[in-house]
Design an enzyme around this catalytic site. Sequence first.
Site, PDB file in Angstrom:
ATOM      1  N   GLU A  94      33.674  22.753   7.896  1.00 48.24           N
ATOM      2  CA  GLU A  94      33.055  21.926   8.943  1.00 48.24           C
ATOM      3  C   GLU A  94      33.268  20.421   8.724  1.00 48.24           C
ATOM      4  OE1 GLU A  94      32.321  23.711  11.254  1.00 48.24           O
ATOM      5  OE2 GLU A  94      31.653  25.639  10.476  1.00 48.24           O
ATOM      6  N   LEU A  95      34.378  20.082   8.084  1.00 51.44           N
ATOM      7  CA  LEU A  95      34.724  18.693   7.760  1.00 51.44           C
ATOM      8  C   LEU A  95      33.635  18.001   6.928  1.00 51.44           C
ATOM      9  CD1 LEU A  95      36.548  17.194  10.905  1.00 51.44           C
ATOM     10  CD2 LEU A  95      37.474  18.504   8.992  1.00 51.44           C
TER      11      LEU A  95
END
Length: 400
Positions: A147-148
């Site tokens: 999710e970065l």
Amino acid sequence: MRTICFYFQVHQPFRLKPYRFFEIGDDHDYWDDYSNRNIMNKVAKKCYLPMNQLLLELIRKYDGKFKVCFSLSGTVLDQMEAYAPEVLHSFQELVATGHVELLNETYGHSLCALKSETEFKDMVSLHQEKIQHHFNGYKPKVFRNTELIYSDEIGAMVAKMGFDGILSEGAKHILGWKSPNFVYVNSIEPKLKVLLKNFRLSDDIAFRFGEKTWTDYPLTTDKFIGWLNQVPQEDEVINLFMDYETFGEHQWKETGIFEFMKDLPGAIFQQTNFSFSTPSEVIANASPVGQINVPTPISWADEERDLTAWLGNDLQDEAFDRLFELENMVKRCDDPEIYKDWRYLQTSDHFYYMCTKFFSDGDIHAYFSPYESPYEAFINYMNVLSDFILRLKQAEKAKA
């Protein structure tokens, strides 16, 4: 240098089946094979296969000048193996062109970087082995955390593992007056380059493309080209990061999303001074403009761009803490099936389903969740975890 970097996240979780309290101790099969198979086949038909074919045609049409990159989670690769080998083959065909970059990540699409450096390293190694196995020895040079999610400390861990760069979110509260359209470096290990998502232009495609109430609807190629040409000439890279399922699944074929993507490269070549680059090429060709300081983890989720999509409420924190209390037991028991379930139980989606946010972010969470409520998601997960703990204790007893 004026270039565009397309990054697509490809991920499907192993969803838990409905698991009731009285099954604890009797049923050790946690996964909803029917749902996982059906969803993979549905998304393959609507997104993966048609979009992979489109990208392959674009790469060939423009003799490799059009380039993209992917991060394929270990869980989605496992599902492709089990349910949709033709999809895996289509990704292999794309990578074989030499104009598609693959990124490394955590095998189980896990939040382990927030809890255990040891497990984080293990997950990354497992994912690297998986990529090398399926893609002819391919060894990624750039990392994309689940999710970065990124912080100074996470970046330092990634740098120690030998990666050249990492992708993250161009969050407003981190950038301030700075632009996401440059290369930055990690504040602890400056050898690690940081590429930041241009969230406005990315989300125009990923979230707003088919939204008829959006003031800029419909998003045409000409309109998007106009926005690109308004970017200051000194800005070096536009990072367009999004879920791959944007194409055909989140934004249905009927919205015109495939036609938009088909026309976009040619329009960019003809009407702008932008090229296309992979993350490794951006890192190699653009000089960093300075450090990016991220003392508290950020992500690409929700309005806050923080961790509250997965952690922060009592349900999420209880489940997450209980899961990672088991790490040493899991690794002592040395059972492949237990370790596989442990990896799948770490997948961030399980905690996402427990989010109790309201308004627009809450609607997004509800859209992706197979549960009626966050509380149902929590109870189901904890029932499974209770059985998992019993298995661990039995495995330890057997070894004693």
